[in-house]
Design a protein around this motif. Structure first.
Motif, PDB file in Angstrom:
ATOM      1  N   SER A  87       0.859  -1.182   0.000  1.00 17.05           N
ATOM      2  CA  SER A  87       0.000   0.000   0.000  1.00 17.05           C
ATOM      3  C   SER A  87       0.894   1.230   0.000  1.00 17.05           C
ATOM      4  O   SER A  87       2.096   1.160   0.278  1.00 17.05           O
ATOM      5  CB  SER A  87      -0.933   0.013   1.226  1.00 17.05           C
ATOM      6  OG  SER A  87      -0.153   0.121   2.412  1.00 17.05           O
ATOM      7  N   THR A 107       0.479   5.841   0.607  1.00 22.99           N
ATOM      8  CA  THR A 107      -0.371   7.000   0.863  1.00 22.99           C
ATOM      9  C   THR A 107       0.379   8.262   0.480  1.00 22.99           C
ATOM     10  O   THR A 107       1.612   8.324   0.495  1.00 22.99           O
ATOM     11  CB  THR A 107      -0.764   7.103   2.342  1.00 22.99           C
ATOM     12  OG1 THR A 107       0.410   7.257   3.154  1.00 22.99           O
ATOM     13  CG2 THR A 107      -1.530   5.853   2.792  1.00 22.99           C
ATOM     14  N   ASN A 128       0.281  12.213   1.562  1.00 20.65           N
ATOM     15  CA  ASN A 128      -0.309  13.124   2.566  1.00 20.65           C
ATOM     16  C   ASN A 128      -1.465  12.475   3.310  1.00 20.65           C
ATOM     17  O   ASN A 128      -2.503  13.097   3.569  1.00 20.65           O
ATOM     18  CB  ASN A 128      -0.763  14.430   1.901  1.00 20.65           C
ATOM     19  CG  ASN A 128       0.398  15.300   1.453  1.00 20.65           C
ATOM     20  OD1 ASN A 128       1.521  15.135   1.935  1.00 20.65           O
ATOM     21  ND2 ASN A 128       0.140  16.211   0.512  1.00 20.65           N
ATOM     22  N   GLY A 129      -1.301  11.195   3.590  1.00 19.75           N
ATOM     23  CA  GLY A 129      -2.312  10.476   4.373  1.00 19.75           C
ATOM     24  C   GLY A 129      -3.429   9.881   3.573  1.00 19.75           C
ATOM     25  O   GLY A 129      -4.283   9.176   4.125  1.00 19.75           O
ATOM     26  N   THR A 130      -3.465  10.175   2.267  1.00 16.55           N
ATOM     27  CA  THR A 130      -4.533   9.679   1.416  1.00 16.55           C
ATOM     28  C   THR A 130      -4.040   8.441   0.673  1.00 16.55           C
ATOM     29  O   THR A 130      -2.966   8.458   0.072  1.00 16.55           O
ATOM     30  CB  THR A 130      -4.963  10.724   0.379  1.00 16.55           C
ATOM     31  OG1 THR A 130      -5.401  11.911   1.068  1.00 16.55           O
ATOM     32  CG2 THR A 130      -6.085  10.200  -0.503  1.00 16.55           C
ATOM     33  N   PRO A 131      -4.798   7.323   0.734  1.00 18.96           N
ATOM     34  CA  PRO A 131      -4.361   6.121   0.038  1.00 18.96           C
ATOM     35  C   PRO A 131      -4.142   6.376  -1.446  1.00 18.96           C
ATOM     36  O   PRO A 131      -4.952   7.039  -2.097  1.00 18.96           O
ATOM     37  CB  PRO A 131      -5.490   5.126   0.274  1.00 18.96           C
ATOM     38  CG  PRO A 131      -6.167   5.617   1.537  1.00 18.96           C
ATOM     39  CD  PRO A 131      -6.057   7.122   1.482  1.00 18.96           C
ATOM     40  N   ALA A 132      -3.035   5.893  -1.979  1.00 15.80           N
ATOM     41  CA  ALA A 132      -2.736   6.050  -3.387  1.00 15.80           C
ATOM     42  C   ALA A 132      -3.304   4.880  -4.185  1.00 15.80           C
ATOM     43  O   ALA A 132      -3.503   3.800  -3.659  1.00 15.80           O
ATOM     44  CB  ALA A 132      -1.224   6.134  -3.595  1.00 15.80           C
TER      45      ALA A 132
END
Length: 266
Positions: A258, A260, A262-266
């Motif tokens: 997995s 991310t 800036n904290g957002t899942p890529a």
């Protein structure tokens, strides 16, 4: 014994009778199988010896010289008359069924002489119907082991993110639990030793029970102790942008589970 009869005229008649004094019972033994643990569900040959100067013949009302009393591991009972060897001192019973279940079979050989005296020899045999069961553990957690000693083509390893302690557990309902033979990458591995080398490792465990039944299992694991590195990204580190990027892409040095941004899942 000499018997003399005399009549009133002093005529005599003499008769000599030969008798045998037999005060000892016969001796009997069960010599084969030599093993005390046997595979269940297979015909077994039982051999033994017998000795007596006046062994019964089984004829003219005499008892059989040797008879076998069988109690199988399934709980069934049977009586068998073995064949007596030409030497008169050996006996054999072929293809004897001692049971198909895990458990204990009892064999009693009873010998008789012509005077009716008997003696008995008894053997207790463990009948093993089940091969051992092997379980591989990493830090106390069971691994998904597969039968055999080699993974199938294309098999994917189980990923481990830390060094682990490896153990093998053996169970066998048929009797005494055998000691396992445990290897990692083809080399002997001690129970409880710690695996801490990164990379793929083939774990193989095998065990053979007292009846010769063998079980073999394996597990393929990959030890990954190193965090991934970011090799490149778009935009790159230090790029001067007039506007915020519409997207952020990157390449790592290994397959990722997995990511991310800036904290957002890529």
């Amino acid at each position: 014994i000499t018997v003399v009869a005399t009549d009133s005229l002093d005529h005599t008649a003499e008769v000599v009778h030969a008798v045998v004094r037999d005060t000892f019972p016969p001796s009997v033994s069960i010599d084969e199988p030599a093993e005390d643990c046997l595979p269940a569900g297979q015909p077994i040959t039982i051999r033994g010896s017998v000795a007596d100067a006046n062994l019964a013949t089984g004829l003219n009302g005499e008892p059989a010289p040797v008879r076998l009393e069988i109690q199988t591991s399934d709980g069934a009972t049977a009586e068998i008359l073995p064949s007596i060897g030409a030497d008169g001192r050996s006996w054999v019973a072929d293809a004897v069924d001692l049971g198909a279940a895990d458990g204990t079979a009892l064999i009693s050989a009873v010998a008789a002489d012509r005077a009716g005296r008997t003696s008995r020899a008894t053997r207790s045999l463990r009948m093993d119907a089940t091969a051992p069961t092997l379980t591989l553990f990493a830090d106390g957690q069971a691994l998904a082991a597969q039968p055999g000693d080699m993974p199938a083509p294309g098999a994917e390893p189980a990923i481990l993110s830390r060094a682990v302690t490896l153990r093998v557990q053996v169970t066998d309902p048929g009797g005494a639990v055998p000691e396992p033979v445990f290897t990692v990458n083809g080399s002997p591995w001690a129970q409880g030793a710690r695996l801490d080398a990164e990379g793929d490792h083939l774990l193989v465990a095998r065990a053979t029970d007292c009846a010769g039944r063998e079980s073999v299992v394996h597990a393929l694991v990959r030890l990954d102790l190193t965090a991934p590195s970011l090799l490149s990204s778009t935009p790159a580190d230090g790029d001067l942008l007039a506007d915020g990027p519409a997207a952020f892409t990157g390449t790592a040095d290994e397959p990722l589970g997995s990511a991310t941004v800036n904290g957002t899942p890529a």
